[in-house]
Design a protein around this motif. Structure first.
Motif, short mmCIF file in Angstrom:
data_model
loop_
_atom_site.label_atom_id
_atom_site.label_comp_id
_atom_site.label_asym_id
_atom_site.label_seq_id
_atom_site.Cartn_x
_atom_site.Cartn_y
_atom_site.Cartn_z
N UNK A 49 27.40 6.03 -10.03
CA UNK A 49 26.66 5.75 -11.26
C UNK A 49 25.67 6.86 -11.63
N UNK A 50 25.60 7.87 -10.79
CA UNK A 50 24.71 9.00 -11.09
C UNK A 50 25.25 9.79 -12.28
N UNK A 51 24.35 10.23 -13.12
CA UNK A 51 24.70 11.01 -14.31
C UNK A 51 25.53 12.25 -13.95
N UNK A 52 25.13 12.94 -12.89
CA UNK A 52 25.85 14.15 -12.46
C UNK A 52 27.33 13.84 -12.20
N UNK A 53 27.58 12.70 -11.53
CA UNK A 53 28.95 12.31 -11.22
C UNK A 53 29.72 11.99 -12.50
N UNK A 54 29.13 11.15 -13.33
CA UNK A 54 29.82 10.71 -14.55
C UNK A 54 30.15 11.87 -15.48
N UNK A 55 29.23 12.82 -15.59
CA UNK A 55 29.42 13.92 -16.54
C UNK A 55 30.31 15.05 -16.01
N UNK A 56 30.38 15.21 -14.69
CA UNK A 56 31.07 16.39 -14.15
C UNK A 56 32.29 16.13 -13.28
N UNK A 57 32.35 14.95 -12.66
CA UNK A 57 33.37 14.77 -11.63
C UNK A 57 34.19 13.49 -11.73
N UNK A 58 33.74 12.53 -12.51
CA UNK A 58 34.29 11.18 -12.50
C UNK A 58 35.82 11.10 -12.56
N UNK A 97 23.93 12.72 -5.04
CA UNK A 97 25.16 11.93 -5.11
C UNK A 97 25.45 11.17 -3.81
N UNK A 98 24.71 11.43 -2.75
CA UNK A 98 24.95 10.78 -1.47
C UNK A 98 24.28 9.40 -1.46
N UNK A 99 25.07 8.39 -1.13
CA UNK A 99 24.54 7.03 -1.03
C UNK A 99 23.41 7.00 -0.02
#
Length: 113
Positions: free
Chosen positions: A60-69, A88-90
């Motif tokens: 749910x992190x913005x970095x993940x959604x915008x770059x890697x999802x 990004x690490x839980x």
């Protein structure tokens, strides 16, 4: 020795730290945003967690959604991405010599300490 990978701004991480403190056991706090893990350390931690890299990603992190999802990423690529973007690490993760757990819910930590 117990290590808790901790983010001071995260409520669940603070709750996890409280459980570790209450255990009475010797422990070390590693603020992994200030002292990021190496690829080798993260791979070893994944082994102790018995998890794949994607299972440890905060999706749910913005970095993940915008770059890697929606990308098809290998295990090594995911590890590198988490090393480069530790947010990004839980969290929290609590580790001893042989095993590790993600403290979500925080009570999971009781299985380790």
């Amino acid at each position: 020795m117990i290590t808790i990978y901790h983010n001071t701004r995260c409520k669940k991480s603070r709750e996890g730290l409280q459980l570790v403190e209450n255990s009475g056991k010797e422990f070390h706090v590693r603020e992994y945003l200030k002292e990021p893990l190496s690829e080798k350390e993260l791979k070893a931690l994944l082994t102790k967690l018995n998890m794949t890299a994607i299972q440890l990603v905060r999706k749910n992190e913005k970095i993940w959604k915008e770059n890697f999802k929606d990308k098809d990423l290998s295990e090594n690529e995911l590890v590198r991405i988490m090393v480069e973007n530790p947010k990004l690490i839980e969290r929290p993760i609590v580790e001893n010599e042989t095993k590790a757990v993600v403290g979500r819910p925080p009570e999971e930590i009781n299985n380790l300490v």
